[in-house]
Design a protein around this motif. Sequence first.
Motif, PDB file in Angstrom:
ATOM      1  N   ARG A   1     -18.143  25.216  62.342  1.00  0.00           N
ATOM      2  CA  ARG A   1     -17.656  24.013  61.650  1.00  0.00           C
ATOM      3  C   ARG A   1     -16.492  23.417  62.449  1.00  0.00           C
ATOM      4  O   ARG A   1     -15.977  24.033  63.379  1.00  0.00           O
ATOM      5  CB  ARG A   1     -17.143  24.384  60.253  1.00  0.00           C
ATOM      6  CG  ARG A   1     -15.940  25.305  60.304  1.00  0.00           C
ATOM      7  CD  ARG A   1     -15.570  25.889  58.970  1.00  0.00           C
ATOM      8  NE  ARG A   1     -14.342  26.662  59.033  1.00  0.00           N
ATOM      9  CZ  ARG A   1     -14.257  27.893  59.517  1.00  0.00           C
ATOM     10  NH1 ARG A   1     -15.316  28.493  60.000  1.00  0.00           N
ATOM     11  NH2 ARG A   1     -13.092  28.532  59.534  1.00  0.00           N
TER      12      ARG A   1
ATOM     13  N   ILE B   1     -18.854  22.009  69.644  1.00  0.00           N
ATOM     14  CA  ILE B   1     -19.895  22.465  68.720  1.00  0.00           C
ATOM     15  C   ILE B   1     -21.277  22.186  69.306  1.00  0.00           C
ATOM     16  O   ILE B   1     -22.167  23.041  69.274  1.00  0.00           O
ATOM     17  CB  ILE B   1     -19.735  21.788  67.346  1.00  0.00           C
ATOM     18  CG1 ILE B   1     -18.463  22.301  66.658  1.00  0.00           C
ATOM     19  CG2 ILE B   1     -20.960  22.041  66.458  1.00  0.00           C
ATOM     20  CD1 ILE B   1     -18.097  21.552  65.403  1.00  0.00           C
TER      21      ILE B   1
ATOM     22  N   HIS C   1     -12.673  22.818  62.826  1.00  0.00           N
ATOM     23  CA  HIS C   1     -11.622  23.743  62.415  1.00  0.00           C
ATOM     24  C   HIS C   1     -10.270  23.046  62.354  1.00  0.00           C
ATOM     25  O   HIS C   1      -9.948  22.212  63.188  1.00  0.00           O
ATOM     26  CB  HIS C   1     -11.562  24.960  63.357  1.00  0.00           C
ATOM     27  CG  HIS C   1     -11.718  24.625  64.797  1.00  0.00           C
ATOM     28  ND1 HIS C   1     -12.937  24.488  65.409  1.00  0.00           N
ATOM     29  CD2 HIS C   1     -10.790  24.384  65.757  1.00  0.00           C
ATOM     30  CE1 HIS C   1     -12.766  24.184  66.683  1.00  0.00           C
ATOM     31  NE2 HIS C   1     -11.475  24.108  66.914  1.00  0.00           N
TER      32      HIS C   1
ATOM     33  N   SER D   1     -14.067  15.945  59.170  1.00  0.00           N
ATOM     34  CA  SER D   1     -13.847  16.351  60.554  1.00  0.00           C
ATOM     35  C   SER D   1     -12.553  15.754  61.103  1.00  0.00           C
ATOM     36  O   SER D   1     -11.815  16.406  61.843  1.00  0.00           O
ATOM     37  CB  SER D   1     -15.033  15.937  61.423  1.00  0.00           C
ATOM     38  OG  SER D   1     -15.285  14.541  61.309  1.00  0.00           O
TER      39      SER D   1
ATOM     40  N   SER E   1      -9.604  17.610  59.498  1.00  0.00           N
ATOM     41  CA  SER E   1      -9.429  18.911  60.149  1.00  0.00           C
ATOM     42  C   SER E   1      -8.719  18.747  61.486  1.00  0.00           C
ATOM     43  O   SER E   1      -7.821  19.528  61.830  1.00  0.00           O
ATOM     44  CB  SER E   1     -10.790  19.578  60.360  1.00  0.00           C
ATOM     45  OG  SER E   1     -11.367  19.960  59.129  1.00  0.00           O
TER      46      SER E   1
END
Length: 405
Positions: free
Chosen positions: A220, A306, A222, A171, A174
């Motif tokens: 997810r 999220i 991104h 995470s 990303s």
Amino acid sequence: MASLGSGCQSLQKLDRGIYRVADSVSETDQVTGRRSLSFAARSEQIAQGNSYIEKLLAAETKAGRPVDAALDKKQYLRLIRVFDRVHAVSHLRRERWQPVLLDRDSFNAFTTGGTYIVVHRGLMQQLQSDDELAAVLGHEIAHTVANHVFERQSHVQLSTLAGSRSARRGSYQSAFTHENEREADRIGILYSALAGFDPLASSRIWQRQYIKEGTGRALRFHDHPVNTERQQEAAAVGRKVAGYYRAGQQNPAYPQLLQSNVLWRQSQSAAPGEGGGVSALFDTVLGAYVQHQVAKQEERRQAAEIRRIKALETRLKQPQFKKVSERQLKASWYYQAGSPELQSVIMGLLVKRNEQVERYIAHVPGRVTAGRRFSVSFTLPVGLTVDQLQQLPLKFYLDDARQVL
């Protein structure tokens, strides 16, 4: 007793030594003028980045797949023409670059930190104007200008050596890449404006992608900005640099504007031996720390988004699905009473077919009100019918929604 002059010489020597240390792990960012992490010199970056592309091209030849003009002469000449104009106003205009057109249907282009820019034919066919193509090419050149490929590698290596647990999280990685993508967008839009292409074209690309793909926000973490955010920021940057745009013409002041413009102003550093060493080391450490904190902040922001979408998704009850035609499926849900009113609602459908996961989205018209049902229609691609769909593993999900204020 040492003289004042010898003391100054010792300090100058120390500062030059500090500069060599800083220079071995960082480079001057060509955009901002500040230091950024990089364990590889530009010559190494070119060798490593080009090696990957040359292996890719060798594999295409071996497989008998044509590239460049042999693949599509019209699109390749278009690619060369637009690329040459954008490259000519970039920070890397003195490097000899080579655009490559590959036989792929996907909406994609990429660089690997060297002097190749690879573009898929599918992207060329989907972009509706040379202005849009210029924005994409500017974005890819910007990745190399800002050294994103090797900066990320260096940052991960340093963070790992320092024992950072953040760098090990997917995470976090990303989020780090997400911020690089935002920077490349900004630089690329400026390049396109300086080259005589409409700086608002980028925002039109992402508006179209939003209508076609939704956001994928809830699926997810991104590594690229979601389409809505990308469209909004691209429009804002495009408006800022619009004053530099001369339709179809290169802005004659582009060399000066690359150094100082409405998006950034290059900082000037002292020379080695004159405080430049201390400045370079401080800049490197501070820059790495700031990037780390910005990535962590973006990671937290995405996690919150999220959670928000998934919390709203739990309020969708009693799903019902009905075949409308061979390739159209109507789905509806009851939106739980007492929930906030929503707008810009997008529902997604995941389908596993031929060992691949396919994603389809549908925009819900109007607002979604608590205590009522709402419905949406999914149109399936040619080659997939509703009857076939019902035999496949599938999942509906809430892609995105905005609370009405």
